[in-house]
Write an enzyme that holds these catalytic residues in place. Sequence first.
Site, mmCIF file in Angstrom:
data_model
loop_
_atom_site.group_PDB
_atom_site.id
_atom_site.type_symbol
_atom_site.label_atom_id
_atom_site.label_comp_id
_atom_site.label_asym_id
_atom_site.label_seq_id
_atom_site.Cartn_x
_atom_site.Cartn_y
_atom_site.Cartn_z
ATOM 1 N N CYS A 1 -10.291 27.609 8.695
ATOM 2 C CA CYS A 1 -11.202 27.937 9.795
ATOM 3 C C CYS A 1 -11.898 29.177 9.280
ATOM 4 O O CYS A 1 -13.017 29.284 9.331
ATOM 5 C CB CYS A 1 -10.585 28.564 10.994
HETATM 6 C C1 BEZ Z 1 -6.539 25.998 9.013
HETATM 7 O O1 BEZ Z 1 -7.746 26.423 9.569
HETATM 8 O O2 BEZ Z 1 -6.164 26.289 7.817
HETATM 9 C C2 BEZ Z 1 -5.694 25.032 9.931
HETATM 10 C C3 BEZ Z 1 -5.723 25.114 11.443
HETATM 11 C C4 BEZ Z 1 -4.954 24.276 11.924
HETATM 12 C C5 BEZ Z 1 -4.289 23.290 11.406
HETATM 13 C C6 BEZ Z 1 -4.367 23.313 10.114
HETATM 14 C C7 BEZ Z 1 -5.035 23.962 9.359
#
Ligand code: BEZ
Length: 213
Positions: free
Chosen positions: A45
């Site tokens: 994210c």
């Molecule tokens: C991420 O943004 O890295 C992420 C968020 C939730 C689950 C897996 C990855």
Amino acid sequence: MSLRLGDTVPNFKAKTTIGEIDFYDFLGDSWGLLFSHPADYTPVCTTELGKTALLQEEFAKRNVKILAVSVDPLDKHHGWINDINETQNCNVQFPIIADDDRKVAELYDMIHPNASATATVRSVFVIDPDKKLRLTLTYPASTGRNFYEILRVVDSMQLTSKHTVSTPADWNQGEDVIIPPSLSQEDAEKKFPKGVRVVKPYLRYTPQPEPNK
Ligand code: BEZ
């Protein structure tokens, strides 16, 4: 209920990092990009919001307003934005909704219980100035989205809304476009003075018309 292409998107009010907004008022006469993030302070994210911030001007050039959603509270969003700006070398200026009651996530069906009971998937909604849904994408949490692809589709949708053409696979701005089979050859030649290239009677190309004509 899930939203389908052509539906009028639902309005909502929400707390965001730039204050309370009414979604329709926020969009005004612009196009909109509404996209969800599973959680704050997560690596994928962080890169996605950074990339979007680096492309803010490209979205603005296309008259697209950006609005992100994450189910964490506002104070967390503000701290996270500092990290995004620092690590991705950007300046996040678009709002992020603090959807801690999951109102927007539920309204737009961004939680897919068989993927996660609480976190949103990576949803994308592109909305046109009439508040109609024009594009949806759904990615899993483990895969960051391609924001150049969203810009590319916006270019195609804005072009094909103005001109009776379609865009082929992997099309990019400036490349030849497709003439719809419903147009006769005679009408196609009148309508597209830059030329008509016939590959098959149903597969005809013309140079891209000027986007703003
Ligand atoms: C991420 O943004 O890295 C992420 C968020 C939730 C689950 C897996 C990855």
